[in-house]
Design a protein around this motif. Structure first.
Motif, PDB file in Angstrom:
ATOM      1  N   ARG A  39      17.259 -54.919 -68.950  1.00  0.00           N
ATOM      2  CA  ARG A  39      18.666 -54.830 -69.317  1.00  0.00           C
ATOM      3  C   ARG A  39      18.785 -55.175 -70.796  1.00  0.00           C
ATOM      4  O   ARG A  39      17.870 -55.732 -71.402  1.00  0.00           O
ATOM      5  CB  ARG A  39      19.481 -55.769 -68.444  1.00  0.00           C
ATOM      6  N   PHE A  40      19.931 -54.839 -71.384  1.00  0.00           N
ATOM      7  CA  PHE A  40      20.132 -55.049 -72.818  1.00  0.00           C
ATOM      8  C   PHE A  40      19.871 -56.502 -73.208  1.00  0.00           C
ATOM      9  O   PHE A  40      19.155 -56.782 -74.174  1.00  0.00           O
ATOM     10  CB  PHE A  40      21.553 -54.631 -73.220  1.00  0.00           C
ATOM     11  N   GLY A  41      20.436 -57.430 -72.471  1.00  0.00           N
ATOM     12  CA  GLY A  41      20.275 -58.851 -72.785  1.00  0.00           C
ATOM     13  C   GLY A  41      18.833 -59.306 -72.711  1.00  0.00           C
ATOM     14  O   GLY A  41      18.390 -60.144 -73.507  1.00  0.00           O
ATOM     15  N   GLU A  42      18.082 -58.739 -71.770  1.00  0.00           N
ATOM     16  CA  GLU A  42      16.663 -59.081 -71.646  1.00  0.00           C
ATOM     17  C   GLU A  42      15.884 -58.559 -72.855  1.00  0.00           C
ATOM     18  O   GLU A  42      14.998 -59.245 -73.373  1.00  0.00           O
ATOM     19  CB  GLU A  42      16.089 -58.499 -70.365  1.00  0.00           C
ATOM     20  N   LYS A  44      17.150 -58.008 -75.870  1.00  0.00           N
ATOM     21  CA  LYS A  44      17.563 -58.813 -77.019  1.00  0.00           C
ATOM     22  C   LYS A  44      16.835 -60.153 -77.019  1.00  0.00           C
ATOM     23  O   LYS A  44      16.355 -60.616 -78.056  1.00  0.00           O
ATOM     24  CB  LYS A  44      19.070 -59.014 -77.025  1.00  0.00           C
ATOM     25  N   LYS A  45      16.733 -60.768 -75.863  1.00  0.00           N
ATOM     26  CA  LYS A  45      16.053 -62.053 -75.744  1.00  0.00           C
ATOM     27  C   LYS A  45      14.555 -61.921 -76.049  1.00  0.00           C
ATOM     28  O   LYS A  45      13.947 -62.817 -76.641  1.00  0.00           O
ATOM     29  CB  LYS A  45      16.251 -62.617 -74.340  1.00  0.00           C
ATOM     30  N   GLY A  46      13.967 -60.794 -75.660  1.00  0.00           N
ATOM     31  CA  GLY A  46      12.543 -60.559 -75.891  1.00  0.00           C
ATOM     32  C   GLY A  46      12.201 -60.160 -77.309  1.00  0.00           C
ATOM     33  O   GLY A  46      11.022 -60.075 -77.664  1.00  0.00           O
ATOM     34  N   LEU A  47      13.217 -59.910 -78.123  1.00  0.00           N
ATOM     35  CA  LEU A  47      13.009 -59.494 -79.519  1.00  0.00           C
ATOM     36  C   LEU A  47      13.762 -60.446 -80.450  1.00  0.00           C
ATOM     37  O   LEU A  47      14.778 -60.072 -81.037  1.00  0.00           O
ATOM     38  CB  LEU A  47      13.498 -58.053 -79.716  1.00  0.00           C
ATOM     39  N   PRO A  48      13.280 -61.671 -80.590  1.00  0.00           N
ATOM     40  CA  PRO A  48      13.987 -62.644 -81.434  1.00  0.00           C
ATOM     41  C   PRO A  48      14.182 -62.115 -82.854  1.00  0.00           C
ATOM     42  O   PRO A  48      13.260 -61.563 -83.445  1.00  0.00           O
ATOM     43  CB  PRO A  48      13.064 -63.865 -81.444  1.00  0.00           C
ATOM     44  N   GLY A  49      15.396 -62.244 -83.335  1.00  0.00           N
ATOM     45  CA  GLY A  49      15.702 -61.808 -84.696  1.00  0.00           C
ATOM     46  C   GLY A  49      16.421 -60.478 -84.775  1.00  0.00           C
ATOM     47  O   GLY A  49      16.994 -60.146 -85.806  1.00  0.00           O
ATOM     48  N   VAL A  50      16.388 -59.679 -83.707  1.00  0.00           N
ATOM     49  CA  VAL A  50      17.081 -58.389 -83.751  1.00  0.00           C
ATOM     50  C   VAL A  50      18.580 -58.636 -83.551  1.00  0.00           C
ATOM     51  O   VAL A  50      18.979 -59.438 -82.719  1.00  0.00           O
ATOM     52  CB  VAL A  50      16.536 -57.400 -82.684  1.00  0.00           C
ATOM     53  N   GLU A  75      29.058 -50.082 -61.279  1.00  0.00           N
ATOM     54  CA  GLU A  75      29.393 -51.212 -60.420  1.00  0.00           C
ATOM     55  C   GLU A  75      30.140 -52.238 -61.255  1.00  0.00           C
ATOM     56  O   GLU A  75      30.234 -52.105 -62.460  1.00  0.00           O
ATOM     57  CB  GLU A  75      28.133 -51.815 -59.785  1.00  0.00           C
ATOM     58  N   VAL A  76      30.669 -53.233 -60.604  1.00  0.00           N
ATOM     59  CA  VAL A  76      31.416 -54.269 -61.305  1.00  0.00           C
ATOM     60  C   VAL A  76      30.668 -55.581 -61.123  1.00  0.00           C
ATOM     61  O   VAL A  76      30.432 -55.998 -59.999  1.00  0.00           O
ATOM     62  CB  VAL A  76      32.858 -54.386 -60.741  1.00  0.00           C
ATOM     63  N   PRO A  77      30.253 -56.227 -62.216  1.00  0.00           N
ATOM     64  CA  PRO A  77      30.331 -55.760 -63.599  1.00  0.00           C
ATOM     65  C   PRO A  77      29.339 -54.614 -63.839  1.00  0.00           C
ATOM     66  O   PRO A  77      28.351 -54.500 -63.116  1.00  0.00           O
ATOM     67  CB  PRO A  77      29.959 -56.996 -64.412  1.00  0.00           C
ATOM     68  N   PRO A  78      29.596 -53.790 -64.862  1.00  0.00           N
ATOM     69  CA  PRO A  78      28.709 -52.666 -65.147  1.00  0.00           C
ATOM     70  C   PRO A  78      27.299 -53.161 -65.482  1.00  0.00           C
ATOM     71  O   PRO A  78      27.126 -54.217 -66.051  1.00  0.00           O
ATOM     72  CB  PRO A  78      29.329 -51.981 -66.360  1.00  0.00           C
ATOM     73  N   ARG A  79      26.321 -52.366 -65.095  1.00  0.00           N
ATOM     74  CA  ARG A  79      24.927 -52.705 -65.364  1.00  0.00           C
ATOM     75  C   ARG A  79      24.266 -51.505 -66.029  1.00  0.00           C
ATOM     76  O   ARG A  79      24.437 -50.367 -65.594  1.00  0.00           O
ATOM     77  CB  ARG A  79      24.233 -53.047 -64.048  1.00  0.00           C
ATOM     78  N   VAL A  80      23.508 -51.770 -67.092  1.00  0.00           N
ATOM     79  CA  VAL A  80      22.774 -50.722 -67.805  1.00  0.00           C
ATOM     80  C   VAL A  80      21.322 -51.182 -67.907  1.00  0.00           C
ATOM     81  O   VAL A  80      21.055 -52.325 -68.278  1.00  0.00           O
ATOM     82  CB  VAL A  80      23.350 -50.478 -69.216  1.00  0.00           C
ATOM     83  N   GLU A  81      20.411 -50.297 -67.557  1.00  0.00           N
ATOM     84  CA  GLU A  81      18.987 -50.618 -67.640  1.00  0.00           C
ATOM     85  C   GLU A  81      18.271 -49.584 -68.506  1.00  0.00           C
ATOM     86  O   GLU A  81      18.625 -48.411 -68.514  1.00  0.00           O
ATOM     87  CB  GLU A  81      18.361 -50.638 -66.244  1.00  0.00           C
TER      88      GLU A  81
END
Length: 116
Positions: A39-42, A44-50, A75-81
């Motif tokens: 997921r987007f947050g994962e 972002k977390k895996g790429l420190p500094g981006v 779905e609610v909340p929306p999920r993007v992978e």
């Protein structure tokens, strides 16, 4: 989005570099290859500094270049992978030799005292 290409290309390396240009694209490929669907947050977390803006931009370009697949779940909340396409996996495999070269360079630089 229809990002402008630099082509006509001089050679295959030129065409490949057009697709992976930018600091984060090869690292996004690496992250998705090593950890699979993210997921987007994962990511972002895996790429420190981006930054969020840069990650969004690179993911959009990579989707346009058929390197990354974006799956939106209604779905609610929306999920993007995000995941690698076959084309993205083949590019990641091609970058493996470059990564090996970079690892050897890091080791040479450490041995010489040029970096810590």
């Amino acid at each position: 989005m229809d990002r402008k290409r630099r082509g006509p290309y001089i050679c295959g390396i030129d065409a490949a570099m057009d697709v992976v240009s930018g600091k984060w694209k090869s690292l996004i490929l690496w992250e998705l290859n090593n950890y699979g669907v993210r997921r987007f947050g994962e990511l972002k977390k895996g790429l420190p500094g981006v930054s969020e803006k840069m990650l969004v931009q690179h993911l959009r370009e990579m989707e346009e270049d058929d390197l990354v697949h974006r799956e939106v779940y209604r779905e609610v909340p929306p999920r993007v992978e995000y995941s690698l396409t076959v084309h993205g996996k083949s590019l990641n495999a091609a970058l493996g030799s470059l990564g090996d070269w970079g690892t050897e360079r890091q080791q040479r630089l450490r041995r010489s005292g040029a970096v810590e």
